[in-house]
Motif scaffolding. Structure first.
Motif, short mmCIF file in Angstrom:
data_model
loop_
_atom_site.label_atom_id
_atom_site.label_comp_id
_atom_site.label_asym_id
_atom_site.label_seq_id
_atom_site.Cartn_x
_atom_site.Cartn_y
_atom_site.Cartn_z
N GLN A 183 0.86 -1.19 0.00
CA GLN A 183 0.00 0.00 0.00
C GLN A 183 0.89 1.23 0.00
O GLN A 183 1.67 1.45 0.92
CB GLN A 183 -0.88 -0.01 1.25
CG GLN A 183 -1.77 1.22 1.38
CD GLN A 183 -2.63 1.17 2.63
OE1 GLN A 183 -3.54 0.36 2.74
NE2 GLN A 183 -2.32 2.01 3.59
N SER A 185 0.96 5.51 -1.24
CA SER A 185 0.35 6.70 -1.80
C SER A 185 0.86 7.91 -1.02
O SER A 185 1.66 7.76 -0.08
CB SER A 185 -1.18 6.62 -1.67
OG SER A 185 -1.59 6.80 -0.32
N LEU A 187 -0.73 9.36 1.07
CA LEU A 187 -1.23 9.18 2.43
C LEU A 187 -0.75 7.88 3.06
O LEU A 187 -1.16 7.53 4.17
CB LEU A 187 -2.76 9.20 2.45
CG LEU A 187 -3.41 10.59 2.47
CD1 LEU A 187 -4.93 10.46 2.45
CD2 LEU A 187 -2.97 11.37 3.69
N SER A 188 0.12 7.17 2.36
CA SER A 188 0.67 5.93 2.89
C SER A 188 2.09 5.76 2.38
O SER A 188 2.39 4.87 1.58
CB SER A 188 -0.19 4.73 2.45
OG SER A 188 0.35 3.52 2.95
N SER A 212 -3.63 0.85 -3.97
CA SER A 212 -4.38 1.92 -3.31
C SER A 212 -3.65 3.26 -3.40
O SER A 212 -3.53 3.97 -2.40
CB SER A 212 -4.65 1.57 -1.84
OG SER A 212 -5.66 2.39 -1.30
N ALA A 215 -5.57 6.22 -2.11
CA ALA A 215 -6.03 6.14 -0.73
C ALA A 215 -7.54 5.93 -0.65
O ALA A 215 -8.26 6.66 0.04
CB ALA A 215 -5.61 7.39 0.05
N LYS A 317 -2.92 9.62 8.51
CA LYS A 317 -2.41 8.74 7.47
C LYS A 317 -3.40 7.60 7.26
O LYS A 317 -4.25 7.32 8.11
CB LYS A 317 -1.05 8.14 7.89
CG LYS A 317 0.03 9.17 8.19
CD LYS A 317 0.64 9.70 6.93
CE LYS A 317 1.86 10.58 7.25
NZ LYS A 317 2.51 11.10 6.03
N MET A 318 -3.27 6.93 6.13
CA MET A 318 -4.10 5.76 5.90
C MET A 318 -3.69 4.63 6.84
O MET A 318 -2.51 4.47 7.17
CB MET A 318 -3.96 5.27 4.45
CG MET A 318 -4.66 6.15 3.44
SD MET A 318 -6.44 6.25 3.67
CE MET A 318 -6.95 4.57 3.29
N GLN A 320 -2.55 1.12 7.88
CA GLN A 320 -1.75 0.15 7.16
C GLN A 320 -2.43 -1.22 7.14
O GLN A 320 -3.19 -1.58 8.05
CB GLN A 320 -0.36 0.02 7.81
CG GLN A 320 0.51 1.25 7.65
CD GLN A 320 0.76 1.59 6.19
OE1 GLN A 320 1.23 0.77 5.41
NE2 GLN A 320 0.42 2.82 5.83
#
Length: 326
Positions: A183, A185, A187-188, A212, A215, A317-318, A320
């Protein structure tokens, strides 16, 4: 449908996309023609790498994802048909305990697809909860390659420590690892900035695939912190995340406007600029066209720096993936 850059497996050239049929959780048969149109558009635009999993479309729709993808591939008659590459991920189900069970799973996927799988991937590591199970499953993955049933092998949700261990295990059998999915992005960034996975992959000759990359849609700009929100758990997640990512979305929007691109195209292109293969989803021709718009150009260094800075300063954050190892 998911977008990617070009991926080349040993003895096989692959084009530019991947299909992740998570969309089939909301699937009904009326979508068949629409999904075929998305598939056709992708391949005709040199988007020929399609990624799925044997756990997508399970239960009432058991195996439906792979079945549909196989059918779409068979029925496509346009240019680029010979370049279509199909990847699938085999789930580490608790009842899969032997190497033969993984070989059987690979053969079952091929039967549903109506053709051999080009890239077979371990969907997740069991190291976080049942490390004793993983060895046999990895042996089965390598068996599929040694028996000539697949052209490449990949992993998903592995961190650098486990990746190095598996890489050494496969080296001893002469089995190369082609890809690793994580994952990733704006945000990740954890897999790259904290775990350092990109550097490890580069050292080992493994291509990093970013799943993803939008996100779950947060980075598309289509959702506001004031709503409306998607239904279910996704909506709950959006309520928690959106208020804390205003600065990032603002930066993304400014870059998109200056480039005459959409926010999702910029977010996807950022992943490409980081040397990964992003695979955002698409279940309509319109979404596929937007994803294609992320290709053929690149953000400049100042734009990347602005986005990097904005990504570092976000409050949220996303979450995990629980299977992601270190």
């Amino acid at each position: 449908m998911q977008i990617s850059q070009k991926l080349y497996l040993p003895t096989m050239g692959c084009g530019t996309w991947a299909w992740g049929n998570r969309l089939l959780w909301g699937y009904d048969e009326s979508m068949d023609d629409q999904l075929q149109a998305v598939f056709n558009l992708c391949v005709s635009n040199d988007v020929t790498l399609f990624d799925t999993g044997d756990s997508y479309g399970t239960g009432r729709l058991n195996g439906r994802s792979e079945q549909l993808l196989g059918r779409f591939s068979k029925e496509y008659l346009g240019s680029g048909k010979e370049n279509i590459c199909i990847a699938t991920k085999l789930a580490a189900y608790p009842w899969r305990l032997t190497r033969s069970s993984m070989v059987s799973a690979g053969k079952a996927s091929a039967k549903r697809l109506g053709r051999n799988v080009d890239l077979v991937q371990m969907h997740w590591s069991t190291a976080n909860y049942a490390p004793w199970q993983e060895g046999a499953l990895l042996d089965g993955l390598a068996d599929l390659y040694e028996q000539g049933l697949v052209k490449g092998v990949g992993l998903s949700n592995y961190g650098p420590k486990r990746l190095k261990q598996v890489h050494q295990k496969f080296v001893e059998r002469g089995v190369p690892i082609a890809t690793l999915q994580v994952q990733y992005s704006l945000l990740s960034t954890y897999p790259v900035t904290t775990l350092g996975l990109k550097d490890v992959c580069d050292q080992l000759g493994i291509k990093l695939i970013a799943y993803s990359p939008l996100a779950l849609g947060v980075l598309t700009g289509k959702y506001s912190e004031n709503g409306p929100f998607p239904k279910g758990i996704r909506g709950l997640l959006f309520r928690q995340i959106l208020p804390g990512v205003r600065s990032l979305l603002s930066c993304l929007r400014e870059v998109a406007q200056s480039r005459n691109k959409t926010m999702s195209q910029v977010a996807t292109n950022w992943c490409i600029c980081k040397g990964t293969i992003p695979i955002p989803g698409a279940k309509s021709v319109e979404q596929a066209k937007e994803n294609i718009g992320a290709l053929g150009w690149q953000l400049d260094s100042s734009e990347i720096a602005e986005l990097d800075k904005a990504a570092v300063t976000v409050d949220k954050k996303m979450v995990q993936n629980i299977f992601q190892t270190k």
